[in-house]
Scaffold this active site. Structure first.
Site, PDB file in Angstrom:
ATOM      1  N   ARG A  26      -7.600   5.472  -5.516  1.00 30.36           N
ATOM      2  CA  ARG A  26      -7.306   6.934  -5.659  1.00 30.36           C
ATOM      3  C   ARG A  26      -7.751   7.338  -6.924  1.00 30.36           C
ATOM      4  O   ARG A  26      -8.363   8.190  -7.428  1.00 30.36           O
ATOM      5  CB  ARG A  26      -5.664   7.277  -5.451  1.00 30.36           C
ATOM      6  N   ILE A  57       0.770  -1.144  -0.135  1.00 29.58           N
ATOM      7  CA  ILE A  57      -0.024   0.006   0.106  1.00 29.58           C
ATOM      8  C   ILE A  57       0.887   1.242  -0.110  1.00 29.58           C
ATOM      9  O   ILE A  57       2.076   1.358   0.520  1.00 29.58           O
ATOM     10  CB  ILE A  57      -1.154  -0.149   1.169  1.00 29.58           C
ATOM     11  N   ASP A  58       0.407   2.207  -0.470  1.00 26.99           N
ATOM     12  CA  ASP A  58       1.027   3.583  -0.505  1.00 26.99           C
ATOM     13  C   ASP A  58       1.739   4.065   0.830  1.00 26.99           C
ATOM     14  O   ASP A  58       1.096   3.628   1.807  1.00 26.99           O
ATOM     15  CB  ASP A  58       0.228   4.723  -1.205  1.00 26.99           C
ATOM     16  N   LYS A  59       2.738   4.827   0.665  1.00 20.53           N
ATOM     17  CA  LYS A  59       3.576   5.402   1.700  1.00 20.53           C
ATOM     18  C   LYS A  59       2.432   6.064   2.809  1.00 20.53           C
ATOM     19  O   LYS A  59       2.331   5.992   4.070  1.00 20.53           O
ATOM     20  CB  LYS A  59       4.495   6.556   1.343  1.00 20.53           C
TER      21      LYS A  59
END
Length: 304
Positions: free
Chosen positions: A239, A138-140
């Protein structure tokens, strides 16, 4: 050493072999697949091929994953919020601002550094030197649950579940705008943005199928609190999809230029629920990562 054999389906016809393999095994990065091909570990119909080989329907692909190499990255005593753990699987609640795996020039402070310390060398090596144990990411700036695999058998099994969309993945998010529909589905392919290689976009021509189901949990004046369930797992999927229908994620600085009137660090997106059939026991397990404090406080602000 692991060996994976699969046949090319008609819809894969004429794809490059490196793209085909990274699509078949989503846990593997394309750059890693290209390295494996360069080392002579990929053959089609028993003939070793190069990365630019174009596949044909019914080709038989043999992909050999080399034995894992001891990572040249440090194990670090970084606290982990562990949601579940056994001899095969570790599920961690990732905090904001933590990168999942190291990259050239960024070898410390990642989730991999932390799990290397916690697991004391017991991690799968299928994703190569920089990504031991990592089967998805998953993204930062996205918080929440992420699966780490302690051995190659578990890694292969979980990767297959991801490929067949048999893992339950539910996210919580706050989006800009008051959504009109109480629930819905976005079915739109995602690929690289045609003009900005650092971004993803709905890409009808070069994208891969991507499906996100959403439902409204709570309405606010200018925002909506929603749950999103992934059917597929493309990069930045939620997103991109929510921005594409006019409801971008609050705080997202990549897929919207709208300003957030709150002190946020990136998008308000949390991987809350993850569930799957355990590769050893065959039992379905499901865990929930509680909403982080910043998310709870933001909900209180919006409710007031």
């Amino acid at each position: 050493m692991n060996e994976i054999v699969f046949d090319i389906l008609p819809e894969m016809e004429d794809e490059r072999i490196d793209k085909c393999i990274s699509g078949y095994m989503e846990a593997l990065s394309r750059s890693y697949v290209q390295k494996v091909i360069k080392d002579g570990n990929v053959s089609v119909n028993d003939t070793v091929v190069k990365a630019n080989y174009r596949v044909k329907a019914d080709d038989r692909v043999r992909f050999i994953i080399p034995e894992s190499v001891e990572p040249d990255i440090p194990a670090q005593d970084i606290p982990l919020d562990i949601l579940y753990e056994d001899q095969d699987i570790l599920i961690v609640n990732k905090p904001k601002n933590m990168v999942v795996h190291p990259a050239p020039g960024h070898y410390e402070g990642t989730l991999v550094n932390a799990v290397m310390y916690h697991c004391k060398g017991e991690l799968s090596g299928i994703n190569g030197v920089l990504r031991p144990g990592i089967v998805h990411r998953i993204d930062k700036d996205t918080t929440g649950s992420i699966i780490v695999c302690k051995n190659d058998e578990a890694h292969n099994a979980v990767a297959e579940l991801l490929k067949t969309h048999d893992i339950t993945r539910k996210y919580r998010a706050i989006v800009y705008g008051n959504m009109k529909d109480e629930q819905g589905t976005v079915d739109a392919p995602i690929g690289r943005h045609p003009n900005d290689r650092k971004k993803m976009a709905v890409n009808e021509k070069h994208g891969k199928r991507a499906v996100t189901h959403y439902r409204v949990l709570e309405h606010f004046d200018q925002y909506t609190y929603i749950e999103c369930q992934l059917e597929t797992g493309r990069t930045h999927q939620i997103r991109v999809h929510m921005a594409s229908i006019g409801y971008p994620i609050l705080g997202d600085t990549v897929y919207t230029s709208r300003k957030a009137p709150f002190h946020l660090e990136g998008q308000v997106l949390h991987a809350m629920t993850i569930g799957f059939v355990h590769p050893r026991s065959g039992q379905y397990i499901e865990v929930e990562a509680p909403l982080p404090d910043y998310f709870e406080k933001l909900l209180q602000i919006l409710r007031n």
